[in-house]
Design a protein around this motif. Structure first.
Motif, short mmCIF file in Angstrom:
data_model
loop_
_atom_site.label_atom_id
_atom_site.label_comp_id
_atom_site.label_asym_id
_atom_site.label_seq_id
_atom_site.Cartn_x
_atom_site.Cartn_y
_atom_site.Cartn_z
N ASP A 90 41.14 27.67 34.06
CA ASP A 90 40.12 28.51 33.44
C ASP A 90 39.40 29.27 34.57
O ASP A 90 38.85 28.67 35.49
CB ASP A 90 39.10 27.70 32.63
N SER A 91 39.41 30.61 34.46
CA SER A 91 38.89 31.45 35.54
C SER A 91 37.42 31.14 35.87
O SER A 91 37.03 31.14 37.04
CB SER A 91 39.05 32.93 35.17
N THR A 92 36.61 30.82 34.84
CA THR A 92 35.19 30.52 35.10
C THR A 92 35.07 29.22 35.89
O THR A 92 34.31 29.13 36.86
CB THR A 92 34.42 30.38 33.77
N MET A 152 44.02 35.54 37.35
CA MET A 152 43.15 36.56 36.73
C MET A 152 42.33 37.25 37.81
O MET A 152 41.96 36.63 38.80
CB MET A 152 42.22 35.87 35.74
N GLN A 202 54.34 30.97 30.79
CA GLN A 202 53.17 30.06 30.83
C GLN A 202 53.35 28.86 29.89
O GLN A 202 52.54 27.95 29.91
CB GLN A 202 51.89 30.84 30.52
N LYS A 203 54.39 28.90 29.05
CA LYS A 203 54.61 27.78 28.11
C LYS A 203 55.79 26.92 28.55
O LYS A 203 56.22 26.02 27.83
CB LYS A 203 54.87 28.30 26.68
N LEU A 227 54.00 36.70 31.29
CA LEU A 227 53.43 36.17 30.04
C LEU A 227 54.23 36.62 28.82
O LEU A 227 54.38 35.88 27.85
CB LEU A 227 51.96 36.59 29.90
N GLY A 273 48.65 25.88 28.82
CA GLY A 273 49.62 26.98 28.81
C GLY A 273 48.98 28.35 28.95
O GLY A 273 49.43 29.32 28.32
N LYS A 274 47.91 28.42 29.73
CA LYS A 274 47.22 29.71 29.97
C LYS A 274 47.10 29.94 31.47
O LYS A 274 47.04 28.98 32.24
CB LYS A 274 45.79 29.67 29.39
N VAL A 275 47.03 31.21 31.86
CA VAL A 275 46.73 31.53 33.26
C VAL A 275 45.26 31.99 33.31
O VAL A 275 44.74 32.49 32.31
CB VAL A 275 47.67 32.63 33.80
N PRO A 276 44.59 31.83 34.44
CA PRO A 276 45.11 31.35 35.72
C PRO A 276 44.93 29.85 35.88
O PRO A 276 44.18 29.22 35.15
CB PRO A 276 44.23 32.09 36.72
N1 GSH Z 1 39.10 31.28 29.22
C1 GSH Z 1 40.36 31.38 29.91
C2 GSH Z 1 41.27 32.33 29.18
C3 GSH Z 1 42.69 32.24 29.68
C4 GSH Z 1 43.60 33.21 28.95
O1 GSH Z 1 43.41 33.48 27.74
N2 GSH Z 1 44.60 33.70 29.67
C5 GSH Z 1 45.54 34.61 29.08
C6 GSH Z 1 45.85 35.77 30.04
S1 GSH Z 1 44.44 36.73 30.35
C7 GSH Z 1 46.87 33.89 28.85
O2 GSH Z 1 47.24 33.00 29.59
N3 GSH Z 1 47.60 34.33 27.83
C8 GSH Z 1 48.91 33.83 27.55
C9 GSH Z 1 48.95 32.97 26.34
O3 GSH Z 1 47.92 32.79 25.66
O4 GSH Z 1 50.04 32.48 26.04
C10 GSH Z 1 40.11 31.86 31.37
O5 GSH Z 1 39.16 32.59 31.60
O6 GSH Z 1 40.88 31.48 32.27
#
Ligand code: GSH
Length: 191
Positions: free
Chosen positions: A53-55, A1, A27-28, A22, A39-42
């Motif tokens: 988690d970006s934070t 991110m 991511q899955k 994505l 299963g989320k980036v980054p």
């Molecule tokens: N709170 C998390 C949110 C992560 C998030 O929602 N990432 C999205 C991309 S911006 C993602 O991986 N989406 C793909 C999915 O949900 O399958 C963070 O800030 O890292």
């Protein structure tokens, strides 16, 4: 991110990015779920340590690589920086999403009332942020994780055709300051 790339650049750190598609659901896939079971980036892998988690990644970078700092020293100002970081994620991002999720649809399918709601909320956010910046260069006195977390959503508003109006002069000046930093251009994702 982009938020994590800006923090890495501001700290002068080097890294390698593996971009996931994505839309294809990469991511899955099991190999990525081993890195981030949510299963989320980054996700960040640093010396074998996995952080997601970006934070949380940005907080980790601040702890592990404290120089140059991206959080003030004073506990009250640190809390202020973190509260803006939270504001960007918890309040600004959902309002932006109301607009973007509709603009991605063909015009006839867009929920115009939702877009107007998102636009009203955007103006309220801008007014709040403008007030909080009055007399300050940055939200917590120095460039911090709080400022950095607003850069990606504000760039998305701009890309969607929204401008910070002259009625928000402090926010406008801050935004120009953020955009003039090398980390802003260098953190753009590849086309
Ligand atoms: N709170 C998390 C949110 C992560 C998030 O929602 N990432 C999205 C991309 S911006 C993602 O991986 N989406 C793909 C999915 O949900 O399958 C963070 O800030 O890292």
């Amino acid at each position: 991110m982009r938020k994590t790339r800006i923090a890495l650049l501001e700290k002068g750190l080097q890294w390698e990015t593996t971009w996931l598609d994505l839309a294809k659901g990469e991511q899955k896939k099991p190999e990525y779920l081993k890195i981030n079971p949510v299963g989320k980036v980054p996700a960040l892998i640093d010396d074998g340590v996995v952080v997601h988690d970006s934070t949380i990644i940005n907080e980790y970078l601040e702890d592990k690589y404290p120089s140059p700092p991206l959080l003030p020293k004073d506990p009250a100002m640190r809390a202020r920086a973190r509260s803006f970081e939270d504001y960007a994620d918890a309040y600004l991002a959902p309002s932006l999403f109301k607009i973007l999720m509709n603009l991605r649809k063909p015009e006839a399918e867009r929920d115009q009332e939702k877009i107007r709601e998102g636009e009203r909320e955007m103006r309220d956010h801008f007014a709040f942020l403008d007030r909080e910046l009055n007399g300050r260069q940055f939200f917590a006195g120095m460039l911090s994780l709080g400022d950095i977390s607003f850069a990606p959503p504000l760039a998305n508003y701009e890309r969607a055709g929204y401008k910070i109006g002259p009625e928000f002069p402090h926010l406008r000046a801050w935004w120009e300051r953020m955009k003039s930093r090398p980390s802003f251009a260098r953190s753009l994702p590849p086309d």
